[in-house]
Design a protein around this motif. Structure first.
Motif, PDB file in Angstrom:
ATOM      1  N   GLU A 302       0.838  -1.195   0.000  1.00 16.73           N
ATOM      2  CA  GLU A 302       0.000   0.000   0.000  1.00 16.73           C
ATOM      3  C   GLU A 302       0.864   1.233   0.000  1.00 16.73           C
TER       4      GLU A 302
ATOM      5  N   VAL C  18      -5.879   9.003  -0.142  1.00 20.02           N
ATOM      6  CA  VAL C  18      -7.330   8.900   0.008  1.00 20.02           C
ATOM      7  C   VAL C  18      -7.710   8.257   1.333  1.00 20.02           C
ATOM      8  N   GLU C  39     -19.360   2.183  -6.423  1.00 20.03           N
ATOM      9  CA  GLU C  39     -18.601   2.627  -7.585  1.00 20.03           C
ATOM     10  C   GLU C  39     -17.140   2.244  -7.436  1.00 20.03           C
ATOM     11  N   HIS C 196     -20.203  -5.123  -9.652  1.00 20.29           N
ATOM     12  CA  HIS C 196     -20.849  -3.915 -10.169  1.00 20.29           C
ATOM     13  C   HIS C 196     -22.150  -4.278 -10.864  1.00 20.29           C
TER      14      HIS C 196
HETATM   15  N1  LIG Z   1      -2.719   0.074  -2.233  1.00 22.90           N
HETATM   16  C1  LIG Z   1      -3.302   1.258  -2.253  1.00 22.90           C
HETATM   17  N2  LIG Z   1      -2.553   2.341  -2.021  1.00 22.90           N
HETATM   18  C2  LIG Z   1      -3.101   3.559  -2.039  1.00 22.90           C
HETATM   19  N3  LIG Z   1      -4.380   3.796  -2.254  1.00 22.90           N
HETATM   20  C3  LIG Z   1      -5.182   2.755  -2.487  1.00 22.90           C
HETATM   21  C4  LIG Z   1      -4.666   1.442  -2.521  1.00 22.90           C
HETATM   22  N4  LIG Z   1      -5.664   0.603  -2.787  1.00 22.90           N
HETATM   23  C5  LIG Z   1      -6.756   1.348  -2.921  1.00 22.90           C
HETATM   24  N5  LIG Z   1      -6.481   2.642  -2.746  1.00 22.90           N
HETATM   25  C6  LIG Z   1      -7.437   3.740  -2.758  1.00 22.90           C
HETATM   26  O1  LIG Z   1      -8.491   3.439  -1.918  1.00 22.90           O
HETATM   27  C7  LIG Z   1      -9.727   3.706  -2.547  1.00 22.90           C
HETATM   28  C8  LIG Z   1     -10.588   2.527  -2.369  1.00 22.90           C
HETATM   29  O2  LIG Z   1     -10.084   1.536  -3.221  1.00 22.90           O
HETATM   30  P1  LIG Z   1     -10.726   0.109  -3.342  1.00 22.90           P
HETATM   31  O3  LIG Z   1      -9.803  -0.701  -4.141  1.00 22.90           O
HETATM   32  O4  LIG Z   1     -11.108  -0.374  -2.010  1.00 22.90           O
HETATM   33  O5  LIG Z   1     -12.016   0.421  -4.187  1.00 22.90           O
HETATM   34  P2  LIG Z   1     -13.078  -0.571  -4.731  1.00 22.90           P
HETATM   35  O6  LIG Z   1     -14.341  -0.156  -4.143  1.00 22.90           O
HETATM   36  O7  LIG Z   1     -12.640  -1.953  -4.527  1.00 22.90           O
HETATM   37  O8  LIG Z   1     -13.092  -0.226  -6.268  1.00 22.90           O
HETATM   38  P3  LIG Z   1     -13.296  -1.200  -7.503  1.00 22.90           P
HETATM   39  O9  LIG Z   1     -14.716  -1.348  -7.690  1.00 22.90           O
HETATM   40  O10 LIG Z   1     -12.721  -0.487  -8.634  1.00 22.90           O
HETATM   41  O11 LIG Z   1     -12.607  -2.434  -7.197  1.00 22.90           O
HETATM   42  C9  LIG Z   1      -9.468   3.973  -3.988  1.00 22.90           C
HETATM   43  O12 LIG Z   1      -9.938   5.253  -4.315  1.00 22.90           O
HETATM   44  C10 LIG Z   1      -8.021   3.996  -4.108  1.00 22.90           C
HETATM   45  O13 LIG Z   1      -7.672   5.302  -4.493  1.00 22.90           O
END
Ligand SMILES: Nc1ncnc2c1ncn2[C@@H]1O[C@H](COP(=O)(O)OP(=O)(O)OP(=O)(O)O)[C@@H](O)[C@H]1O
Ligand SMILES: Nc1ncnc2c1ncn2[C@@H]1O[C@H](COP(=O)(O)OP(=O)(O)OP(=O)(O)O)[C@@H](O)[C@H]1O
Ligand SMILES: [Mg+2]
Ligand SMILES: [Mg+2]
Lengths: 303, 354, 510, 318
Positions: A302, C18, C39, C196
């Motif tokens: 991360e 974030v 999303e 999704h």
């Molecule tokens: N390893 C990481 N390092 C930094 N930021 C991260 C990392 N993984 C995810 N994020 C951030 O955390 C937020 C949440 O990400 P996450 O992957 O949980 O989304 P998600 O709901 O699974 O999206 P998706 O539907 O595209 O899979 C994202 O906006 C991303 O910017």
């Protein structure tokens, strides 16, 4: 001819230590580019330990210690702090040169005559060493070479037949899979770098106290890099490393034998360059390279 | 000043101080006073014009070999064969200078020598790129091995065709003065090679970041697949990138032969390749940063030598200082990323709390 | 109310840029299927990775059967009976199925034969057709998915987390997966399911958690909600379906791209493409349906010039372009949005502006006195950011820093600009959320309205139906017929995709 | 100006007043060339009362700047150990007429203040050959040189000619010598491998002049139980049963000789100052493994050489 083979085995031993340690580390995804420095530190500490205590065993232990320490610094920076491997290796190699020449002076000052220890004795194995050709070539060697005979098959077994080997290989191919399986990728990689430190330290000690009984700062002179190259040539596999070492070692022995017989039609330098040219040719002609997919890439989870 | 830039300056400075500090601790082991030693280091380099000028003389070839590594590094390729390309460059520089010295007008000869050197070193380097493009040969390995081959070639030539007229030692005759790079600060041996190096560094920066060719080289380096899908011929660019990289390293041969040594001899600058790599690290492979990092290494070299000569501290202190500084600079990359992260996170937390 | 099987309480997780999860709480009961909706970037994967021990939460607690648990690594999670199938498969392609499954779960010497037998039996028990000694790199994504599931089952999982498992599956494979989920939970196990696709959610979930911007914004029983409500919760507004515009224009357009008996056969191997013949008109969207790996990528690459057919001809506006290379075809006005944007579409370590000039670095367009005209490039990029609503700080932002959907928009902007005659869209919306999908669909239809020809490839039948004027099905490199959108329905396409032979040109009655 | 120093009553500078520096191409603890030269410096400081300084590990690119550095600072005498300094010394000298430049092993002198001193190493190898010729049992001599250069070739020519001749006189008709170059001064492991190969090919007497490479060769000789004639320093201490004799370059004497010349104002420029057996700078050192008979024969041979009765130049092949 027998002589040539003996030289191949003797000079191949430390290279094989180095390249197999490199095989392990690289299989887990880390190129130990500090190998030259690890060799050097091993050679130096091995000599110092053996000289000061008059015990070769202590010398080998010191070599392992120094190798592990150097490797730990390298591993900490590359594995845990995720810094660039080639870059870090270069820095550590330069540091190692400065370190041993400086400490050598601190410890021994300016001796009038060369400091030496009696190198590891040849231990002919009863019966076996009497076999024509094979005997003198393989069974009249020092303990570190015999140890190597065990390490090659053992490492092959470890890498391909055990769960630990599976983890190591997976860490280099897809560290995420290892992470998801609940295994700490960084720890696996760091440990393998330390293992490379142990074996690299022994390899260094082989030069200083195993073979020559003395230490000079130029002693390693690129041999760590050769071991590194052999790992590539050997397709990241202990068997390949063995084959690569034999090819390289034999070419080198041949080159030396040519040089030693007073030269001839071909210039000396051609023989000197021969092993390197051969490495390039082998690199070019090799069809498939089984590079671990994530070789050299730090595992960042991360941000 | 933005926070990122401040971090950069601060952490780099700290890294250098810590690196030198640790070396100072090592000096204690010798039973010498490190303060005296370092006092000597700093005062000696500004002692006289000649010594001060030497810092830049030293920096000159380092700029070239560092650029050589950095250029390919920016394209995610590895050329660690700068040492060999330097040898090839030195051989061509000395050979062509010997042939032209005194026969062709100086400036013209120097220009021709420069071109020949760059092209020769470039071709030697381009081979690595060609092997990669044509046979998918690992450039790390081939470039590493090519240095040993280049060394053998240089040694062979030095004791045969290039050997001095009196036939005693494996070294060339001294070059005719007409093909010496002119010095531009009186009372020093600071030659125009330094200016050339600085211009080339700037040029490389422009090439990489301001021209389509540099753009394509970087694109191929970062993502060869995407580049291919964009109609960029990755194989051609490998060859070009390694050509340029080799030419840069060969440039160090040119400035060392024509600017400093005015001849070529065995065992010539055997560490210039790895020092260049270290400097590229120090500068984070930024061509402009390389200029400054090279000057720092130049100063450590000049100062360290004088320090060794006047206080009885062994010259290995130079490698020790360089090694420690490099390790700390690498650590500073990590610290900087950490600081940046912390800052972002704090900003975020504040925003969330509002 | 009885204690939930697993419960997450007030979980907060910061990344450097974030807040991925903000005070997230929810629970899952025994035997329950919980769907996690949201999303892209809503924080779904993150919260699950925290539950699975891959990430460490900044604050919050996790309970199992009412007892607080410390989950510091996936090992801890596994000990509690949790398994997780990652959004991006975490398999080692170079290893066999068996090696992948037993990784980290066996000790000492590996008895290969015995392990393979064990895995083979496990697969058979669940009706999975997976060879234990096959190399993962040789498997289709559908089978890889099964390997991932087997990995979880091997550990005697009680709670199975699946992160977008159906994103890459065919309808039939998805249906099989749903069936598996039903059987699995019937045994008293629980499943958390991220997707999704609302249809799947309605079909299989018992309860639904909706996330937005890192927070939970809805916790609903499946029986008490509908797709409309869910989509509103997810994106915060109602979606207006894209307007296809005039149906007639495409039929009248002139032929733009002509495939003439194109085949790719490498000596003795199964043909990658076989005797492909059809044409695309101006102002037409030509959809290609099919299970991925049936020649779609090859087809795209033949058009963009990355691959040359072993026989046959390709004509653009009547001109033979078969022998032109990629660069020449870019100059002819062919745009290509590749399915793998990470690999083929973008350079992650370059800025957005630099990515905008990726395909036009040879042209004069961005040059000023031999140097790159930074101002102009930035201007154009800025405009694309605006037009395509890319969430990015500006033209100098690194591509790597953008989320997947926003990266895709950048590629789209560039290719729409370059592809003046023809644009290939290969899986343009894979893995994207509803809002982003909607936007991309509107862009595609907009380009069609301008008279461009469009080759659309998708494994998502709904997408094919929503956009295409004509539809072809690709199976093992062969076109199984070309149909008007009105001539064919999902069921038939499904059969064709699965390889059931139907006469060429066959229409309604088959 | 500081360079002038104070004068003693006799009007002559005292030894301690001279500002003298020695430039070394390698580290002083290299256990060979640099250590030997450094020992000469120590000896001078001890016995003559000079205050010589040194600088070690000077790389080729720095030769010139190092000379200049001392020139600028008004040194009276700048010495440098190794012929590789010739070019730089001659180049720099003109700019510092008050400083005398003296290259040890130097062979070029173009200037009134350039005064190289040259130990006739081929006379030393002659002494080694006298010993080797008597020691050998099978007449198979092996030699290893660092890098081929003229001085190296000359000294090996002399060694081979003299030793083979002696062996033949002793009735070993097939006596012969094999020569190899290591192309290195410091690769110890290479030295051991090369020597091992040569011994494997039948050699029973080794002679090596290649700095640290020689240390490796001694190891090989020791393991294979053959004889080794030490060279340049007293190498008998390393392995007394192998290195049964050694020709020590008495650089202590050599340096003292040179510095005396200098302080007496006789270290003239435009001239190479040669020293050899006659000046007592090559001293054979024996272990108990060498018989008195051999020692006597060597002494006799040296006597002849010091009288100038031996035409070394005729032995040079080129
Ligand atoms: N390893 C990481 N390092 C930094 N930021 C991260 C990392 N993984 C995810 N994020 C951030 O955390 C937020 C949440 O990400 P996450 O992957 O949980 O989304 P998600 O709901 O699974 O999206 P998706 O539907 O595209 O899979 C994202 O906006 C991303 O910017
Ligand atoms: N390894 C990583 N290092 C740094 N940042 C990362 C990393 N992985 C993800 N991110 C961050 O995560 C975001 C993109 O993550 P991801 O691609 O999962 O987005 P997403 O949630 O799928 O969004 P989208 O809706 O566009 O698909 C970016 O903000 C990026 O900064
Ligand atoms: Mg996503
Ligand atoms: Mg996700």
């Amino acid at each position: 001819m027998i002589n040539l083979l003996i030289v191949t085995v003797v000079m191949g031993t430390p290279l094989l230590y180095g390249s197999i340690s490199e095989v392990f580390a690289e299989r887990s995804g880390v190129m130990v580019t500090a190998i030259e420095g690890i060799f050097l530190m091993g050679a130096w500490a091995g000599f110092v330990g053996a000289y000061l205590t008059k015990s070769l065993l202590v010398g080998v232990a010191c070599a392992i210690g120094a190798g592990v320490l150097t490797a730990a610094l390298y591993g900490w920076i590359t594995v845990y702090l995720k810094q660039h491997q080639v870059v870090t290796g270069t820095a550590i190699n330069i540091l190692a040169v400065g370190m041993c020449s400086f400490l050598q002076r601190v410890i021994f000052g300016v001796p009038v005559s060369p400091l030496t220890v009696t190198p590891l004795p040849m231990l002919p194995i009863p019966l076996l060493s009497k076999i024509p050709v094979l005997g003198p070539v393989f069974f009249n060697q020092n303990i570190l070479t015999y140890l190597m005979y065990l390490i090659v098959p053992a490492s092959y077994f470890l890498l391909y037949k055990t769960s630990i080997g599976l983890i190591i290989r997976s860490a280099g191919e897809n560290p995420e899979a290892v992470d998801v399986a609940g295994i700490n990728v960084d720890r696996v990689r760091f440990i393998l770098v330390l293992v490379a430190g142990v074996m690299g330290g022994i390899a260094g000690a082989f030069y200083s106290i195993g073979y020559l009984g003395m230490f000079t700062t130029n002693m390693i002179g690129g041999r760590g890099w050769i071991a590194f190259a052999i790992c590539f040539l050997g397709n990241w596999n202990p068997k390949g490393a063995l084959a690569g070492t034999v090819v390289f070692g034999f070419t080198e022995a041949l080159a030396i034998s040519m040089q030693s017989s007073g030269g001839g039609f071909f210039p000396n330098e051609l023989f000197i360059a021969l092993p390197y040219i051969l490495t390039i040719v082998l690199t070019i002609t090799r069809k498939s390279f089984n590079v671990p997919a994530q070789l050299g890439v730090p595992y960042k989870k991360e941000n | 000043m933005n926070a990122k830039f401040r971090d950069l300056l601060l952490t780099t400075f700290l890294a250098i101080v810590l690196g030198l500090g640790l070396s100072a601790v090592m000096i204690l082991f010798l039973g010498k006073n490190p303060l005296d030693a370092f006092g000597l280091l700093f005062t000696s380099i500004i002692r006289d014009q000649y010594t001060f000028g030497d810092i830049f003389v030293k920096a000159t070839p380092l700029i070239f070999t560092a650029l050589s590594f950095a250029f390919t590094f920016k394209a995610n390729l590895f050329n660690i064969g700068a040492q060999g390309q330097f040898y090839i460059g030195a051989v061509i520089a000395v050979w062509s200078s010997l042939l032209m010295g005194g026969k062709v007008p100086g400036p013209l000869a120097l220009l021709i020598v420069l071109i020949l050197t760059a092209v020769g070193g470039g071709i030697w380097g381009a081979l690595i790129g060609y092997f990669k493009a044509r046979f998918n040969a690992n450039e790390f390995l081939t470039s590493m091995m090519s240095t040993y081959v280049a060394l053998a070639i240089m040694n062979y030539l030095l004791r045969t065709v290039l050997m001095e007229k009196k036939g005693e030692y494996p070294q060339t005759d001294a070059l005719n003065e007409s093909v010496w790079l002119p010095t531009f600060v009186p009372g020093t041996r600071l030659h125009i090679g330094f200016i050339l190096a600085v211009l080339v560094a700037v040029g490389i920066w422009v090439l990489l970041y301001k021209t389509p060719l540099g753009y394509r080289i970087r694109a191929v380096g970062y993502n060869a697949d995407a580049a291919r899908m964009s109609g960029i011929d990755a194989k051609k660019l490998y060859v070009i990138a390694f050509f340029i990289s080799g030419a840069l390293a060969a440039g160090a041969g040119y400035t060392e032969v024509n600017g400093v040594q005015h001849m070529l001899l065995q065992g010539f600058n055997p560490d210039i390749g790895s020092a260049g790599l270290g400097i590229a690290i120090l500068a984070n492979a930024n061509p402009i940063g390389i200029i400054f990092a090279s000057i720092l290494f130049g100063a450590l070299n000049v100062g360290g030598t004088i320090m060794g000569q006047m206080s009885g501290i062994p010259s290995s202190i130079i490698e020790l200082m360089e090694g420690f500084v490099m390790v700390f600079v690498i650590l500073s990359y990590f610290v900087r990323a950490r600081l940046e992260n912390r800052r972002e996170k704090r900003k975020l937390q504040k925003k969330v709390e509002e | 109310m009885d204690t939930p099987f697993f419960e997450l309480r007030n979980i907060t997780k910061y990344f450097s840029k974030v807040v991925a999860n903000k005070d997230v709480s929810f629970s899952v009961g025994k035997g329950e299927v919980l769907a996690l909706l949201g999303e892209n970037g809503a924080g779904k994967s993150t919260i699950m990775k925290i539950l699975y021990g891959l990430y460490k939460a900044d604050s919050g607690q996790i309970f199992k059967d009412g007892e607080e648990q410390k989950i510091n690594s996936p090992k801890d999670a596994m000990a509690l009976g949790i398994s997780m199938i990652q959004q991006h498969f975490s398999l080692v392609p170079a290893h066999t199925v068996t090696e992948n499954i037993i990784l980290g779960n066996v000790k000492g010497k590996i008895d290969r034969k015995a392990c393979e037998k064990e895995i083979g039996e496990l697969a058979k028990n669940y009706g999975f057709d997976v060879a234990p000694d096959a190399f993962v790199r040789d498997l289709s994504v559908g089978v890889q998915q099964k390997v991932e599931i087997l990995k979880a089952l091997y550990l005697k999982t009680r709670l199975l987390i699946m992160d977008e498992p159906t994103a890459v599956l065919t309808p039939q494979e998805s249906e099989n997966l749903m069936q598996f989920v039903r059987n699995f939970t019937a045994e008293g196990n629980s499943v958390i399911f991220i997707t999704h696709k609302l249809k799947e959610v309605m079909e299989v979930a018992d309860r639904i958690i909706v996330m937005r911007g890192g927070e939970v914004c809805g916790d609903l029983k499946c029986s008490q909600t509908d797709e409309k409500e869910l989509s509103r919760l997810m994106i915060g507004k109602d979606l207006v379906p894209a307007d296809r515009g005039s149906e007639e224009q495409s039929k009248n357009g002139e032929v733009r791209l002509e495939f003439q008996n194109i085949s790719i056969v490498e000596h003795d191997q199964v043909p990658k493409l076989k005797d492909i013949t059809f044409d695309i008109h101006q102002g037409e969207i030509f959809g290609i349906a099919g299970v991925s790996g049936n020649g779609q990528e090859e087809l795209c690459e033949v058009v963009c010039g990355a691959l040359h057919p072993t026989s046959g001809k390709l004509l653009l506006d009547g001109e033979d372009i078969t022998d032109l290379n990629i660069r020449q075809r870019i100059d002819k006005g062919i745009g290509y949005v590749p399915s793998d944007r990470y690999r083929d579409g973008m350079v992650m370590d370059m800025t957005l502006a630099e990515n905008m000039m990726l395909k036009t670095s040879f042209g004069k367009k961005w040059l000023k006195r031999g140097f790159i005209d930074k101002a102009k490039l930035n201007g154009c990029t800025e405009k694309a950011i605006q037009d395509y609503a890319v969430k990015a700080p500006g033209p100098d932002a690194m591509a790597r820093g953008l989320s997947g959907g926003n990266q895709q928009k950048v590629v789209l902007a560039r290719e729409v600009e370059n592809g003046t005659k023809l644009i290939i869209f290969d899986q343009p919306t894979r893995g994207l959320d509803l809002g982003a999908v909607d936007h991309i669909h509107k862009v595609i239809l907009g380009e069609r309205a301008k008279g461009k020809s469009i080759l659309l490839i998708s494994t998502e039948l709904s997408e094919i139906f929503a956009l295409s004027d004509r539809i072809a099905v690709l199976y093992k490199g062969v076109v199984q017929g070309v149909f008007d959108r009105s001539e064919i329905d999902t069921e038939k396409i499904g059969l064709l995709m699965a390889g059931y032979a139907v006469d060429k040109g066959c229409s309604n009655e088959c | 100006m500081s360079g002038c120093g104070t004068k003693t009553e006799t009007g002559k500078k005292s030894a301690a007043d001279y500002k003298i520096a020695l430039i070394l191409p390698g580290p002083i603890n290299d256990q060979s060339w640099n250590a030997t030269n450094y020992a000469g410096l120590v000896k001078c400081n001890e016995s003559l009362g000079t205050k010589m300084e040194y600088i070690e590990n000077v790389q080729a690119a720095d030769y010139e700047s190092t000379f200049r550095n001392y020139g600028e600072r008004g040194y009276d005498l700048v010495m440098a150990a190794g012929t590789q300094f010739d070019e730089a010394a001659n180049k720099v000298a003109a700019s510092y007429p008050k400083t005398k430049f003296c290259v040890v092993n130097g062979m070029v002198s173009k200037g009134a203040n350039v005064a190289p001193i040259f130990p006739k190493e081929y006379e030393a190898s002659y002494v080694a050959a006298l010993i080797a010729g008597e020691l050998t049992k099978n007449g198979q001599f092996a030699t290893i040189g660092g890098f081929p250069n003229q001085a190296m070739e000359h000294l090996l020519d002399v060694y081979e000619k003299v030793s083979v001749d002696i062996a033949k006189q002793r009735g070993i008709s097939n006596a012969k010598a094999v020569r190899a170059y290591a192309n290195s001064w410091d690769d110890v492991a290479l030295g051991k491998q090369m020597a091992g190969t040569m011994i494997g090919n039948g050699a029973d007497t080794m002679f090596v002049y290649a700095n640290q490479v020689g240390l490796g060769a001694i190891q090989a000789a020791k393991e294979k139980g053959i004889k080794y004639v030490g060279f340049s320093s007293d190498q008998t201490t390393i392995a007394p049963d192998t290195v049964v004799a050694s020709v020590n370059f008495d650089f202590k004497t050599f340096y003292v000789w040179a510095l005396k010349l200098f302080m007496d104002g006789k270290l003239d420029g435009n001239k190479v100052h040669e020293a050899g057996i006659k000046e007592n700078i090559f001293v054979p050192v024996y272990t108990k493994n060498v018989s008195q008979d051999i020692k006597d024969k060597v002494s006799a041979g040296m006597e002849k050489a010091s009288k100038g009765e031996i035409d070394f130049k005729s032995m040079f092949k080129k």
